[in-house]
Write an enzyme that holds these catalytic residues in place. Structure first.
Site, PDB file in Angstrom:
ATOM      1  N   ASP A  47       0.858  -1.194   0.000  1.00  0.00           N
ATOM      2  CA  ASP A  47       0.000   0.000   0.000  1.00  0.00           C
ATOM      3  C   ASP A  47       0.887   1.235   0.000  1.00  0.00           C
ATOM      4  OD1 ASP A  47      -2.408   1.555   0.134  1.00  0.00           O
ATOM      5  OD2 ASP A  47      -1.998   1.903   2.249  1.00  0.00           O
ATOM      6  N   SER A  48       0.294   2.349  -0.385  1.00  0.00           N
ATOM      7  CA  SER A  48       1.033   3.609  -0.349  1.00  0.00           C
ATOM      8  C   SER A  48       1.372   3.998   1.094  1.00  0.00           C
ATOM      9  CB  SER A  48       0.185   4.703  -0.994  1.00  0.00           C
ATOM     10  OG  SER A  48      -1.052   4.799  -0.320  1.00  0.00           O
ATOM     11  N   CYS A  79      -4.207  -1.337  -2.329  1.00  0.00           N
ATOM     12  CA  CYS A  79      -4.354   0.106  -2.512  1.00  0.00           C
ATOM     13  C   CYS A  79      -5.194   0.293  -3.772  1.00  0.00           C
ATOM     14  CB  CYS A  79      -2.968   0.722  -2.703  1.00  0.00           C
ATOM     15  SG  CYS A  79      -2.979   2.477  -3.136  1.00  0.00           S
ATOM     16  N   GLU A  97      -3.709   9.635   7.677  1.00  0.00           N
ATOM     17  CA  GLU A  97      -2.239   9.543   7.687  1.00  0.00           C
ATOM     18  C   GLU A  97      -1.633  10.414   8.796  1.00  0.00           C
ATOM     19  OE1 GLU A  97       0.236   7.928   5.581  1.00  0.00           O
ATOM     20  OE2 GLU A  97      -1.408   6.627   4.977  1.00  0.00           O
ATOM     21  N   CYS A 153     -11.323   2.968  -1.060  1.00  0.00           N
ATOM     22  CA  CYS A 153      -9.978   3.378  -0.654  1.00  0.00           C
ATOM     23  C   CYS A 153      -9.666   2.606   0.612  1.00  0.00           C
ATOM     24  CB  CYS A 153      -9.957   4.888  -0.381  1.00  0.00           C
ATOM     25  SG  CYS A 153      -8.422   5.442   0.387  1.00  0.00           S
ATOM     26  N   HIS A 186      -7.879   3.141   3.056  1.00  0.00           N
ATOM     27  CA  HIS A 186      -7.802   3.913   4.298  1.00  0.00           C
ATOM     28  C   HIS A 186      -9.182   4.094   4.966  1.00  0.00           C
ATOM     29  CE1 HIS A 186      -3.819   4.928   2.930  1.00  0.00           C
ATOM     30  NE2 HIS A 186      -3.613   5.797   3.896  1.00  0.00           N
TER      31      HIS A 186
HETATM   32  N1  DGL Z   1      -4.505   3.413  -0.039  1.00  0.00           N
HETATM   33  C1  DGL Z   1      -4.924   4.333  -1.063  1.00  0.00           C
HETATM   34  C2  DGL Z   1      -6.137   3.762  -1.793  1.00  0.00           C
HETATM   35  O1  DGL Z   1      -6.684   2.743  -1.425  1.00  0.00           O
HETATM   36  C3  DGL Z   1      -5.254   5.687  -0.531  1.00  0.00           C
HETATM   37  C4  DGL Z   1      -4.084   6.448   0.002  1.00  0.00           C
HETATM   38  C5  DGL Z   1      -3.336   7.227  -1.022  1.00  0.00           C
HETATM   39  O2  DGL Z   1      -3.886   8.125  -1.672  1.00  0.00           O
HETATM   40  O3  DGL Z   1      -2.162   6.940  -1.153  1.00  0.00           O
HETATM   41  O4  DGL Z   1      -6.541   4.351  -2.765  1.00  0.00           O
END
Ligand code: DGL
Length: 281
Positions: A17-18, A80, A165, A199, A201
């Site tokens: 993931d990011s 992600c 975050e 998403c 998150h």
């Molecule tokens: N984890 C990313 C997603 O599911 C969101 C966070 C980001 O923008 O890096 O899209």
């Protein structure tokens, strides 16, 4: 010889993931399949990916996938949505055949879309995601492949990832921004009865989201559906399953500060973890 053995030896499942969001997916995957080994890689130093261009998200995601392959993973999950929307197809079609056709990279959008089968009564589905995922239209495209008659309304919630975050999501101010986007999507289509959190998150703020939803709306969180789909995939692909080690261990890596990651990740996973720093290039 040694190198070759390392490349073919079974290894952990890679979860990328990011940042922290993929932990919501890892959590559900580990609940369902605690026996496997996992490597979680968060590119926190370069998060968020949501507002970044296609080319950048693709380049960063490919770097992460190659890193996870070099660490022994044969199977990598892009936990992600932004990476799944902007990089998965190119990696699957263009890069994997060149890197190693026997390795696999899977995303989170398809399993989520498959899971909404039969959920909506009105035929109106909402998707909340990052601006990158919304712009890619990946959800609308996948939904229409499986259910051509469903009306899809997608909305970007650019404030939600930073709130999470930066650890501000439990504060009162967060409710303002949660309500703002919920109201906005229902203002666009008040027939929506199924709302996808597109998403990784967003499940972290699911309780706050639920508080602002109109009655009778079903909230779709991805973790359990991705876990279900992965379990099914491994059952259908015993060859890949045999390349996944099963000692119940998880290793965590971040491109940012290790202590900060450990602190935040422990909150999401409700357990103490050890984290190592890593560089992607
Ligand atoms: N984890 C990313 C997603 O599911 C969101 C966070 C980001 O923008 O890096 O899209």
């Amino acid at each position: 010889m040694d190198n070759q053995r390392n490349m073919t030896a079974p290894g952990p499942i890679g979860i990328f993931d990011s940042g922290y969001g993929g932990l919501t997916i890892l959590h559900k995957i580990r609940e369902k399949m605690p026996q496997y080994d996992y490597i979680y890689l968060g590119d926190n130093a370069r998060a968020p990916y949501g507002p970044r261009s296609f080319e950048i998200v693709y380049r960063f995601t490919l770097q992460a996938v190659e890193k996870l392959f070099s660490m022994g993973c044969h199977l990598v999950i892009l936990a992600c949505n932004t990476a799944s929307a902007k990089a998965l197809r190119s990696i699957q079609q263009h890069d994997l055949p060149l890197i190693d056709p026997a390795r696999r990279v899977l995303g989170v959008i398809r399993p989520t879309v498959e899971a909404i089968d039969g959920m909506t009564r009105t035929g109106h589905v909402g998707v909340l995601a990052t601006s990158g995922t919304v712009k890619s239209q990946s959800y609308a495209l996948e939904i229409h492949k499986l259910y051509p008659d469903i009306t899809v309304t997608s909305l970007a919630c650019p404030m939600w990832v930073p709130l999470i975050e930066y650890g501000e999501y439990e504060n009162e101010g967060a409710d303002f921004f949660i309500k703002k986007y919920i109201d906005a999507i229902f203002a666009q289509d008040n027939l929506i009865d199924t709302l996808i959190l597109g998403c990784t998150h967003y499940p972290i703020v699911a309780d706050k989201i639920k508080r602002h939803l109109p009655g009778g709306v079903r909230l779709v969180q991805q973790g359990e559906h991705v876990a279900e789909s992965l379990a099914d995939y491994l059952k259908r692909h015993p060859d890949m399953d045999s390349k996944c080690t099963k000692n119940g261990h998880t290793q965590f890596f971040t491109t940012e500060n290790e202590e900060k990651f450990a602190e935040s990740a422990s909150v999401f996973l409700k357990t103490e973890i050890n984290v190592k720093g890593i560089e992607l290039e």
